[in-house]
Design a protein around this motif. Structure first.
Motif, mmCIF file in Angstrom:
data_model
loop_
_atom_site.group_PDB
_atom_site.id
_atom_site.type_symbol
_atom_site.label_atom_id
_atom_site.label_comp_id
_atom_site.label_asym_id
_atom_site.label_seq_id
_atom_site.Cartn_x
_atom_site.Cartn_y
_atom_site.Cartn_z
ATOM 1 N N ASP A 1 0.837 -1.159 0.006
ATOM 2 C CA ASP A 1 0.058 -0.254 -0.020
ATOM 3 C C ASP A 1 0.954 1.076 -0.004
ATOM 4 O O ASP A 1 1.479 1.582 0.901
ATOM 5 C CB ASP A 1 -0.906 0.014 1.181
ATOM 6 N N GLN A 2 0.839 1.976 -1.078
ATOM 7 C CA GLN A 2 1.751 3.052 -1.269
ATOM 8 C C GLN A 2 0.982 4.530 -0.738
ATOM 9 O O GLN A 2 -0.179 4.627 -1.329
ATOM 10 C CB GLN A 2 2.180 3.241 -2.652
ATOM 11 N N ALA A 3 1.500 5.124 -0.008
ATOM 12 C CA ALA A 3 0.928 6.383 0.549
ATOM 13 C C ALA A 3 0.936 7.337 -0.828
ATOM 14 O O ALA A 3 1.731 7.328 -1.575
ATOM 15 C CB ALA A 3 1.534 6.978 1.588
ATOM 16 N N GLU A 4 -0.087 8.531 -0.552
ATOM 17 C CA GLU A 4 -0.308 9.376 -1.763
ATOM 18 C C GLU A 4 1.221 10.356 -1.726
ATOM 19 O O GLU A 4 2.143 10.309 -0.711
ATOM 20 C CB GLU A 4 -0.949 10.481 -1.215
ATOM 21 N N ILE A 5 1.700 10.422 -3.138
ATOM 22 C CA ILE A 5 2.887 11.135 -3.224
ATOM 23 C C ILE A 5 2.574 12.575 -3.836
ATOM 24 O O ILE A 5 2.053 12.799 -4.857
ATOM 25 C CB ILE A 5 3.919 10.532 -4.448
ATOM 26 N N PRO A 6 3.090 13.564 -3.028
ATOM 27 C CA PRO A 6 2.511 14.862 -3.339
ATOM 28 C C PRO A 6 3.382 15.314 -4.559
ATOM 29 O O PRO A 6 4.465 14.714 -5.051
ATOM 30 C CB PRO A 6 2.989 15.802 -2.161
ATOM 31 N N ALA A 7 3.135 16.542 -5.309
ATOM 32 C CA ALA A 7 3.329 17.058 -6.409
ATOM 33 C C ALA A 7 4.979 17.756 -5.901
ATOM 34 O O ALA A 7 5.058 18.139 -4.896
ATOM 35 C CB ALA A 7 2.610 18.154 -7.149
ATOM 36 N N THR A 8 5.888 17.550 -7.021
ATOM 37 C CA THR A 8 7.178 18.280 -6.755
ATOM 38 C C THR A 8 7.079 19.532 -7.676
ATOM 39 O O THR A 8 6.246 19.586 -8.415
ATOM 40 C CB THR A 8 8.285 17.374 -7.214
ATOM 41 N N PRO A 9 8.070 20.369 -7.310
ATOM 42 C CA PRO A 9 8.403 21.864 -8.153
ATOM 43 C C PRO A 9 8.592 21.468 -9.411
ATOM 44 O O PRO A 9 7.997 22.120 -10.580
ATOM 45 C CB PRO A 9 9.495 22.378 -7.568
ATOM 46 N N THR A 10 9.227 20.209 -9.855
ATOM 47 C CA THR A 10 9.902 19.856 -11.308
ATOM 48 C C THR A 10 8.693 19.124 -12.057
ATOM 49 O O THR A 10 8.462 19.196 -13.144
ATOM 50 C CB THR A 10 11.083 19.261 -11.336
ATOM 51 N N SER A 11 7.992 18.249 -11.241
ATOM 52 C CA SER A 11 7.011 17.404 -11.922
ATOM 53 C C SER A 11 5.562 18.136 -11.961
ATOM 54 O O SER A 11 4.925 17.933 -13.056
ATOM 55 C CB SER A 11 6.930 15.965 -11.131
ATOM 56 N N MET A 12 5.267 19.013 -10.949
ATOM 57 C CA MET A 12 3.963 19.540 -10.887
ATOM 58 C C MET A 12 2.837 18.417 -10.778
ATOM 59 O O MET A 12 1.749 18.722 -11.488
ATOM 60 C CB MET A 12 3.660 20.504 -12.149
ATOM 61 N N ARG A 13 3.132 17.326 -10.461
ATOM 62 C CA ARG A 13 1.977 16.197 -10.674
ATOM 63 C C ARG A 13 2.393 15.212 -9.284
ATOM 64 O O ARG A 13 3.552 14.898 -9.298
ATOM 65 C CB ARG A 13 2.263 15.482 -11.834
ATOM 66 N N GLY A 14 1.585 14.880 -8.474
ATOM 67 C CA GLY A 14 1.768 13.922 -7.555
ATOM 68 C C GLY A 14 1.097 12.640 -7.897
ATOM 69 O O GLY A 14 0.716 12.354 -9.246
ATOM 70 N N GLN A 15 0.927 11.683 -7.038
ATOM 71 C CA GLN A 15 0.416 10.443 -7.469
ATOM 72 C C GLN A 15 -0.488 10.079 -6.267
ATOM 73 O O GLN A 15 -0.095 10.064 -4.986
ATOM 74 C CB GLN A 15 1.555 9.314 -7.535
ATOM 75 N N ARG B 1 8.209 9.166 -16.522
ATOM 76 C CA ARG B 1 7.067 9.574 -17.492
ATOM 77 C C ARG B 1 6.764 11.205 -17.202
ATOM 78 O O ARG B 1 6.172 11.807 -18.103
ATOM 79 C CB ARG B 1 5.736 8.746 -16.925
ATOM 80 N N TYR B 2 7.040 11.466 -15.872
ATOM 81 C CA TYR B 2 6.276 12.737 -15.669
ATOM 82 C C TYR B 2 7.655 14.078 -15.268
ATOM 83 O O TYR B 2 7.160 15.087 -15.169
ATOM 84 C CB TYR B 2 5.590 12.846 -14.407
ATOM 85 N N ASP B 3 8.713 13.589 -14.861
ATOM 86 C CA ASP B 3 9.848 14.322 -14.562
ATOM 87 C C ASP B 3 11.196 13.817 -14.895
ATOM 88 O O ASP B 3 11.951 13.361 -14.039
ATOM 89 C CB ASP B 3 9.796 14.714 -13.048
ATOM 90 N N ARG B 4 11.737 13.839 -16.167
ATOM 91 C CA ARG B 4 12.976 13.158 -16.590
ATOM 92 C C ARG B 4 14.223 13.760 -15.851
ATOM 93 O O ARG B 4 15.056 13.160 -15.686
ATOM 94 C CB ARG B 4 12.844 13.224 -18.024
ATOM 95 N N LEU B 5 14.097 14.981 -15.608
ATOM 96 C CA LEU B 5 15.023 15.859 -15.188
ATOM 97 C C LEU B 5 15.204 15.348 -13.459
ATOM 98 O O LEU B 5 16.445 15.153 -13.194
ATOM 99 C CB LEU B 5 14.664 17.254 -15.267
ATOM 100 N N GLY B 6 14.177 14.772 -12.835
ATOM 101 C CA GLY B 6 14.436 14.324 -11.645
ATOM 102 C C GLY B 6 15.045 13.020 -11.636
ATOM 103 O O GLY B 6 15.466 12.607 -10.508
ATOM 104 N N LEU B 7 15.203 12.256 -12.859
ATOM 105 C CA LEU B 7 15.768 11.100 -12.763
ATOM 106 C C LEU B 7 17.335 11.026 -12.274
ATOM 107 O O LEU B 7 17.717 10.191 -11.979
ATOM 108 C CB LEU B 7 15.451 10.369 -14.380
ATOM 109 N N ASP B 8 17.761 12.026 -12.787
ATOM 110 C CA ASP B 8 19.249 12.154 -12.407
ATOM 111 C C ASP B 8 19.568 11.745 -10.885
ATOM 112 O O ASP B 8 20.510 11.013 -10.637
ATOM 113 C CB ASP B 8 20.025 13.649 -13.082
ATOM 114 N N ALA B 9 19.212 12.875 -10.116
ATOM 115 C CA ALA B 9 19.259 12.567 -8.778
ATOM 116 C C ALA B 9 18.523 11.469 -8.170
ATOM 117 O O ALA B 9 19.512 10.816 -7.354
ATOM 118 C CB ALA B 9 18.850 13.956 -7.963
ATOM 119 N N GLU B 10 17.559 10.871 -8.827
ATOM 120 C CA GLU B 10 17.144 9.735 -8.159
ATOM 121 C C GLU B 10 17.902 8.582 -8.613
ATOM 122 O O GLU B 10 18.202 7.825 -7.642
ATOM 123 C CB GLU B 10 15.879 9.448 -8.801
#
Length: 239
Positions: A69-83, A177-186
């Motif tokens: 059970d995954q909790a809600e993921i809030p939007a980030t400044p770079t993705s502007m989209r949560g889950q 899918r939603y924040d390719r720039l965020g892939l680098d740090a992750e």
């Protein structure tokens, strides 16, 4: 004529005995108890985490399931989209070396018919963990927050390492899918987890890693790291 009659009677008698014997054999086979596949499960519960509840079930052939059970993921400044919060239920396959180690340690612990939990007081809450075994040779279960038993600690690290990789796979899919720039740090953070042994069984997220590695729209260093992890998974070096 008597000779022919005797032959016919004898043949009929033989067929009759054969039928009875076959029927008895079939009944005996049907009455044998079905062999129960050996299964080890690890359940984790801790409120407040990104994944507060999950269960891993592993069979001795390496197949298994991961439910979380995954909790809600809030939007980030770079993705502007949560889950939104979601339930995850997916099949997995583990490397033979990992499976062999799991079942070896389960049997060292007498199928979990042991005391797992530490009796020490004032231990920080690291989550309620439940190890369970079931098979034709027996069954058992134990619950703990922290254990001083080295074998229990080893199994805990294995299951948490598998879950960490599966959780990371979902993060990479989302970012791809939603924040390719965020892939680098992750993926840099994930690489550190793998190097330190806190994330194992990279083969469970091979399709996700392959999708990142093959995407020319993703920056080169991210693609190279994803490709390197695929190599580790293929070599069985992710555990």
């Amino acid at each position: 004529m008597r000779a022919i009659a005797s032959i016919v009677f004898g043949s009929a008698l033989f067929l009759c005995f054969s039928f009875v014997a076959t029927a008895q054999t079939s009944e005996a086979s049907a009455s044998l108890p079905a062999t129960t596949p050996s299964e080890v499960s690890f359940k984790f519960d801790r409120v407040g985490l990104p994944v507060p509840h999950f269960t891993l079930r592993i069979h001795e052939d390496g197949t298994g399931t991961y439910q979380a059970d995954q909790a809600e993921i809030p939007a980030t400044p770079t993705s502007m989209r949560g889950q939104a919060a979601q339930h995850v239920d997916r099949p997995i396959n583990l490397a033979s070396g990992t499976v062999a180690k799991i079942f070896k340690e389960v049997r060292e612990l007498n199928d979990f018919n042991v005391e797992c939990a530490s009796k020490a007081k004032n231990i920080a809450d690291t989550g309620t963990k439940t190890l369970t075994y079931s098979g034709s040779d027996g069954s058992g279960s134990c619950v703990y927050n922290y254990s001083e038993n080295k074998t229990v600690q080893s199994l805990t690290d294995i299951f948490l390492g598998i879950a960490s990789t599966l959780d990371e796979g979902r993060k990479l899919e989302f970012l791809h899918r939603y924040d390719r720039l965020g892939l680098d740090a992750e993926i840099n953070s994930f690489a550190d987890e793998v190097k330190e042994g806190r994330a194992i069984e990279l083969g469970t997220i091979s399709p996700t890693l392959a999708a990142v590695a093959d995407d020319t729209a993703v920056i080169q260093r991210v693609r190279l790291k994803a490709a390197k992890m695929l190599e580790l998974a293929a070599e069985g070096s992710s555990h």
